[in-house]
Design a protein around this motif. Structure first.
Motif, short mmCIF file in Angstrom:
data_model
loop_
_atom_site.label_atom_id
_atom_site.label_comp_id
_atom_site.label_asym_id
_atom_site.label_seq_id
_atom_site.Cartn_x
_atom_site.Cartn_y
_atom_site.Cartn_z
N LEU A 1 0.83 -1.20 0.00
CA LEU A 1 0.00 0.00 0.00
C LEU A 1 0.86 1.25 0.00
N ILE A 2 0.42 2.27 -0.75
CA ILE A 2 0.98 3.61 -0.65
C ILE A 2 -0.20 4.55 -0.48
N VAL A 3 -0.29 5.18 0.67
CA VAL A 3 -1.42 6.05 0.99
C VAL A 3 -0.90 7.47 1.15
N GLU A 4 -1.42 8.37 0.33
CA GLU A 4 -1.04 9.78 0.40
C GLU A 4 -2.18 10.56 1.06
N ASP A 5 -1.95 10.94 2.30
CA ASP A 5 -2.87 11.83 3.02
C ASP A 5 -4.31 11.31 3.07
N GLY A 6 -4.46 10.03 3.25
CA GLY A 6 -5.78 9.44 3.46
C GLY A 6 -5.88 8.97 4.90
N GLY A 7 -6.82 9.50 5.65
CA GLY A 7 -6.88 9.25 7.08
C GLY A 7 -7.72 8.07 7.50
N ALA A 8 -7.39 7.51 8.66
CA ALA A 8 -8.14 6.40 9.23
C ALA A 8 -9.38 6.87 9.98
N PHE A 9 -9.50 8.18 10.18
CA PHE A 9 -10.66 8.74 10.86
C PHE A 9 -11.03 10.03 10.15
N ASN A 10 -12.27 10.16 9.74
CA ASN A 10 -12.70 11.32 8.96
C ASN A 10 -14.02 11.84 9.51
N ARG A 11 -13.92 12.47 10.67
CA ARG A 11 -15.14 12.93 11.33
C ARG A 11 -14.77 14.04 12.32
N ARG A 12 -15.69 14.99 12.49
CA ARG A 12 -15.47 16.00 13.51
C ARG A 12 -15.44 15.35 14.90
N PRO A 13 -14.71 15.87 15.87
CA PRO A 13 -13.94 17.11 15.81
C PRO A 13 -12.51 16.94 15.31
N ASP A 14 -12.07 15.68 15.14
CA ASP A 14 -10.69 15.46 14.70
C ASP A 14 -10.42 16.12 13.36
N ILE A 15 -11.39 16.02 12.45
CA ILE A 15 -11.28 16.65 11.14
C ILE A 15 -12.34 17.76 11.07
N PRO A 16 -11.94 19.02 11.19
CA PRO A 16 -12.92 20.11 11.27
C PRO A 16 -13.83 20.23 10.05
N HIS A 17 -13.28 19.94 8.86
CA HIS A 17 -14.06 20.13 7.63
C HIS A 17 -13.95 18.88 6.75
N PRO A 18 -14.66 17.80 7.10
CA PRO A 18 -14.55 16.57 6.31
C PRO A 18 -15.23 16.64 4.95
N VAL A 19 -16.08 17.66 4.73
CA VAL A 19 -16.80 17.79 3.47
C VAL A 19 -16.60 19.19 2.91
N LEU A 20 -16.18 19.27 1.65
CA LEU A 20 -16.08 20.55 0.95
C LEU A 20 -17.41 20.81 0.26
N ASP A 21 -18.09 21.85 0.68
CA ASP A 21 -19.42 22.14 0.14
C ASP A 21 -19.30 22.80 -1.23
#
Length: 277
Positions: free
Chosen positions: A127-147
């Motif tokens: 595997l080669i993972v570029e900036d793909g996270g194991a957790f994608n939810r607030r509050p850890d990720i403030p903006h998980p969706v680009l509107d």
């Protein structure tokens, strides 16, 4: 059916495959070398990996899949769940008679890559993972969706489309303009705004079980200036998963492959060199 197009100085051949009833496009620069499946992120194009394909040649053959709803690929039945992307990638590899292969993914494509490894270990050797996270939810990720619901559907010129997107708070629309095409009624983007909203919302969640669910060697590439994957999470991902190498790239953000193509390619190449033939 194939066609050719130039991206930078690289000539890419575009192919199409019927995968699970969806017509998917994929790119390659050459047909020789050890195959590496490359998966772009949300709003992306397969041809974004052209520079990497050139850097890894001739030893490796980068096969860049345009995932459903992106680029020249069809949207299928409108299922943009993470499971749909994984199933597409698995069937695509089997359709080409490939596997196990190295799978590289950026952002959403990175999540697809490590979920593919967890669910179809016979298809993934590394595997080669570029900036793909194991957790994608607030509050850890403030903006998980680009509107993108308010983004323009059409503009009279490419320059006007750029201005209209950047007026939505995007500092540089270049990444998104990889999907810009001229229609009879003006310039627009290949992806559907509502589809991308659905796809992003479906990716909001906890993916730790999938990240920890495979045993193959892995490289995690993280841009230290990323606004998507926190550095603390990247380090935790590497620490918790055996066989994972973390490469942190200073001066790079979420799109490290664009911010410093040479450093990104070098990190990928060095990792590939550690794998057994």
């Amino acid at each position: 059916m194939t066609s050719a197009e130039t991206h930078g100085e690289t000539v890419l051949t575009e192919h199409f495959a019927n995968v699970r009833g969806v017509r998917l496009a994929w790119f390659e620069a050459r047909q020789t070398g050890v195959p590496v499946l490359a998966l772009h992120g949300h709003f992306g194009r397969g041809r974004a990996f052209a520079a990497l394909a050139e850097s890894l040649a001739p030893r490796h053959r980068v096969i860049a899949l345009e995932q459903r709803g992106h680029g020249h690929s069809g949207r299928g039945d409108g299922d943009f769940s993470p499971d749909a992307y994984v199933a597409d990638a698995a069937d695509f590899l089997r359709g080409l008679g490939l596997g196990p292969v190295v799978v590289l993914g950026h952002s959403m494509g990175g999540v697809t890559a490590f979920r593919l490894a967890a669910r179809h270990p016979d298809l993934v050797r590394a595997l080669i993972v570029e900036d793909g996270g194991a957790f994608n939810r607030r509050p850890d990720i403030p903006h998980p969706v680009l509107d993108v619901r308010g983004w323009p559907r059409r503009a009279p010129t490419l320059a006007a489309l750029r201005r209209a997107i950047e007026a939505q708070g995007i500092p540089d629309a270049g990444y998104f303009l990889e999907s810009a095409v001229e229609h009879p009624d003006g310039w627009g983007l290949l992806f559907d705004h509502d589809d991308m909203m659905a796809s992003q919302q479906a990716l909001v969640g906890d993916w730790w079980a999938d990240w920890l669910g495979s045993r193959c060697p892995a490289l995690l590439v993280h841009g230290l200036d990323s606004f998507v994957l926190p550095t603390a999470m990247a380090r935790e991902m590497a620490a918790r998963r055996p066989g994972t190498v973390l490469r942190e790239l200073p001066g790079c953000g979420h799109w490290a492959h664009d911010d410093d193509p040479a450093a990104f390619a070098a990190a990928v190449r060095e990792f590939l060199d550690t794998l057994e033939p």
